[in-house]
Design an enzyme around this catalytic site. Structure first.
Site, PDB file in Angstrom:
ATOM      1  N   LYS A 116      81.693  95.947  40.725  1.00  0.00           N
ATOM      2  CA  LYS A 116      80.967  96.241  41.968  1.00  0.00           C
ATOM      3  C   LYS A 116      81.925  96.696  43.077  1.00  0.00           C
ATOM      4  O   LYS A 116      81.529  97.465  43.946  1.00  0.00           O
ATOM      5  CB  LYS A 116      80.137  95.040  42.411  1.00  0.00           C
ATOM      6  CG  LYS A 116      78.928  94.829  41.498  1.00  0.00           C
ATOM      7  CD  LYS A 116      77.823  94.030  42.137  1.00  0.00           C
ATOM      8  CE  LYS A 116      76.593  94.081  41.240  1.00  0.00           C
ATOM      9  NZ  LYS A 116      75.538  93.161  41.606  1.00  0.00           N
ATOM     10  N   LYS A 198      75.741  99.039  30.924  1.00  0.00           N
ATOM     11  CA  LYS A 198      74.485  98.278  30.874  1.00  0.00           C
ATOM     12  C   LYS A 198      73.433  98.942  31.772  1.00  0.00           C
ATOM     13  O   LYS A 198      73.772  99.643  32.730  1.00  0.00           O
ATOM     14  CB  LYS A 198      74.703  96.827  31.281  1.00  0.00           C
ATOM     15  CG  LYS A 198      74.938  96.591  32.754  1.00  0.00           C
ATOM     16  CD  LYS A 198      74.716  95.119  33.113  1.00  0.00           C
ATOM     17  CE  LYS A 198      74.744  94.968  34.634  1.00  0.00           C
ATOM     18  NZ  LYS A 198      74.152  93.777  35.154  1.00  0.00           N
ATOM     19  N   LYS A 201      69.811  97.642  37.747  1.00  0.00           N
ATOM     20  CA  LYS A 201      68.907  97.986  38.856  1.00  0.00           C
ATOM     21  C   LYS A 201      69.521  98.980  39.817  1.00  0.00           C
ATOM     22  O   LYS A 201      68.859  99.851  40.352  1.00  0.00           O
ATOM     23  CB  LYS A 201      68.642  96.720  39.689  1.00  0.00           C
ATOM     24  CG  LYS A 201      67.533  95.867  39.251  1.00  0.00           C
ATOM     25  CD  LYS A 201      67.372  94.764  40.304  1.00  0.00           C
ATOM     26  CE  LYS A 201      67.534  93.395  39.711  1.00  0.00           C
ATOM     27  NZ  LYS A 201      68.840  92.773  39.890  1.00  0.00           N
TER      28      LYS A 201
HETATM   29  N1  AQP Z   1      71.113  95.490  30.954  1.00  0.00           N
HETATM   30  C1  AQP Z   1      70.806  94.223  30.824  1.00  0.00           C
HETATM   31  N2  AQP Z   1      70.499  93.714  29.612  1.00  0.00           N
HETATM   32  C2  AQP Z   1      70.161  92.405  29.487  1.00  0.00           C
HETATM   33  N3  AQP Z   1      70.110  91.531  30.516  1.00  0.00           N
HETATM   34  C3  AQP Z   1      70.408  92.001  31.741  1.00  0.00           C
HETATM   35  N4  AQP Z   1      70.452  91.419  32.961  1.00  0.00           N
HETATM   36  C4  AQP Z   1      70.817  92.341  33.877  1.00  0.00           C
HETATM   37  N5  AQP Z   1      71.005  93.540  33.292  1.00  0.00           N
HETATM   38  C5  AQP Z   1      70.769  93.362  31.964  1.00  0.00           C
HETATM   39  C6  AQP Z   1      70.119  90.029  33.215  1.00  0.00           C
HETATM   40  O1  AQP Z   1      69.107  89.997  34.209  1.00  0.00           O
HETATM   41  C7  AQP Z   1      69.243  88.799  34.964  1.00  0.00           C
HETATM   42  C8  AQP Z   1      69.136  89.092  36.430  1.00  0.00           C
HETATM   43  O2  AQP Z   1      70.221  89.862  36.864  1.00  0.00           O
HETATM   44  P1  AQP Z   1      70.582  89.904  38.419  1.00  0.00           P
HETATM   45  O3  AQP Z   1      69.538  90.564  39.173  1.00  0.00           O
HETATM   46  O4  AQP Z   1      70.886  88.522  38.894  1.00  0.00           O
HETATM   47  O5  AQP Z   1      71.910  90.686  38.507  1.00  0.00           O
HETATM   48  P2  AQP Z   1      72.673  91.604  37.512  1.00  0.00           P
HETATM   49  O6  AQP Z   1      73.043  90.839  36.298  1.00  0.00           O
HETATM   50  O7  AQP Z   1      73.797  92.199  38.293  1.00  0.00           O
HETATM   51  O8  AQP Z   1      71.563  92.701  37.131  1.00  0.00           O
HETATM   52  P3  AQP Z   1      71.501  94.217  37.528  1.00  0.00           P
HETATM   53  O9  AQP Z   1      70.212  94.751  37.043  1.00  0.00           O
HETATM   54  O10 AQP Z   1      72.744  94.914  37.094  1.00  0.00           O
HETATM   55  O11 AQP Z   1      71.432  94.144  39.108  1.00  0.00           O
HETATM   56  P4  AQP Z   1      72.363  94.858  40.177  1.00  0.00           P
HETATM   57  O12 AQP Z   1      72.326  96.313  39.839  1.00  0.00           O
HETATM   58  O13 AQP Z   1      71.718  94.515  41.482  1.00  0.00           O
HETATM   59  O14 AQP Z   1      73.734  94.264  40.036  1.00  0.00           O
HETATM   60  C9  AQP Z   1      70.555  88.157  34.550  1.00  0.00           C
HETATM   61  O15 AQP Z   1      70.283  87.099  33.650  1.00  0.00           O
HETATM   62  C10 AQP Z   1      71.272  89.268  33.842  1.00  0.00           C
HETATM   63  O16 AQP Z   1      72.167  88.784  32.858  1.00  0.00           O
END
Ligand code: AQP
Length: 338
Positions: A116, A198, A201
């Site tokens: 990040k 991965k 969002k």
């Molecule tokens: N690509 C993925 N495959 C499987 N699990 C995923 N998770 C996130 N991306 C994948 C799981 O979703 C849960 C919530 O995630 P979060 O919102 O707390 O933050 P994150 O892991 O950083 O998810 P994002 O989508 O990548 O959000 P941003 O872009 O805001 O950083 C967690 O259990 C995560 O493992």
């Protein structure tokens, strides 16, 4: 007969934008079946969202959308505690104490912080670095035993374990040391445009992600544009390391349709990528349509959502207060006379 004490589960998602199929298959979908056997807390972790720039009005909307989505995905507020992180002030307070136990060196090594920091080079704030400590606080506050997460969050849960063990060793047994609950198949859903990354969002490329609010025609279009692999075996639908794009789509298809990967390989043998991609899209649409309808219905009932969140925050606060009082006592803070 003594009442059985259920082990506790905690998990959450940040309201940072539109929830993706990765968040759903890796995390949220796995929560529903846990509710009958565990004492579950599911949290909309809004304080975490502030570690990257947010438009305040959008953050408020995303937070309520996500609350409704949890319920639409099967979280039953009568069985589980559903709440917003910022409604329970103990999260931030315990994070401060844990900050004094966590080391800068270990936070600096976190993959998500490094990733990040690269993606938000203009906003490498202290919160971004401290994110895992706040996450440790979320978990330890509730003495949670099991943490269902996707693969990307495993490192943070491991750090939480280290922090808990260090605190327990320094101040005597205080925290339950948690462990990950990883659903292997869905734990790492990849970007549709870059299967080495991965699905996230915050991806700036909208074609790389399927969001839970995407309309069927949008899902079909994104799947048709999904990167497949141009090896000698082109157009062969097979799960293997040298076909990361197709393998990712096969995983998604398998999780959404309930068919095993081997069955799916047989079904699409000789059919080519076009037919396969349309079938993947259809399997996603079949899963998402009922969720979308239910989320829409819930969002129209603001009074119900507010009541759920009020009751969730009250229940969560009772547990959180107990832990924080214990922690303050252990570290030597003088209790306030009330
Ligand atoms: N690509 C993925 N495959 C499987 N699990 C995923 N998770 C996130 N991306 C994948 C799981 O979703 C849960 C919530 O995630 P979060 O919102 O707390 O933050 P994150 O892991 O950083 O998810 P994002 O989508 O990548 O959000 P941003 O872009 O805001 O950083 C967690 O259990 C995560 O493992």
């Amino acid at each position: 007969m003594a009442e059985e004490v259920k082990k506790r589960v905690f998990s959450g998602v940040q309201p940072t934008g539109k929830v993706t199929l990765g968040n759903y298959l890796g995390a949220i979908r796995n929560w529903k079946p846990l509710q009958d056997n565990y004492d579950c807390l599911f949290c909309v972790v809004d304080l975490h969202s502030l570690t990257v720039s947010q438009v305040p009005a959008e953050l408020r909307k995303n937070t309520l959308d996500l609350t409704a989505l949890y319920i639409a995905c099967g979280i039953d507020p009568d069985k589980s505690i559903l709440f917003i992180q910022s409604h329970v002030h103990e999260h931030a307070e315990l994070a401060w104490i844990l900050d004094t136990v966590a080391y800068v060196g270990e936070l600096n090594r976190m993959t998500q912080f490094k990733d990040k920091s690269r993606r938000h080079a203009d906003n490498i704030n202290m919160g971004l670095m401290n994110y895992p400590v706040l996450m440790a606080s979320d978990i330890l506050l509730y003495q949670a035993e099991y943490i269902p997460v996707g693969k990307d969050q495993v490192q943070h849960v491991e750090l939480t374990r280290d922090i808990a063990e260090r605190f327990n060793a320094r101040y005597s047994e205080t925290f339950v040391v948690p462990q990950c609950l990883l659903n292997k198949a869905g734990s790492s859903i990849k970007s549709l445009q870059d299967p080495s990354a991965k699905m996230s969002k915050s991806d700036v490329n909208d074609n790389a992600i399927v969001t839970l609010s995407d309309e069927p025609d949008v899902i079909r279009r994104k799947l048709r544009r999904a990167v497949t692999d141009s090896d000698s075996d082109a157009h062969c639908v097979r799960h293997s390391a040298d076909k990361p794009g197709v393998s990712n789509l096969l995983n998604i298809y398998s999780l959404c349709s309930g068919e095993s990967v081997a069955e799916a390989e047989r079904r699409f043998e000789g059919k080519g990528y076009g037919v396969f991609k349309d079938a993947v899209a259809d399997s996603i649409i079949a899963v998402l349509e009922p969720i979308q309808a239910e989320q829409k219905r819930l969002l129209a009932d603001k009074g119900y959502l507010e009541a759920v969140l009020k009751s969730g925050a009250e229940k969560a606060s009772r547990i959180a207060q107990k832990t924080l009082t214990k922690v303050y006592r252990k570290v030597g803070l003088v209790p306030q006379i009330r």
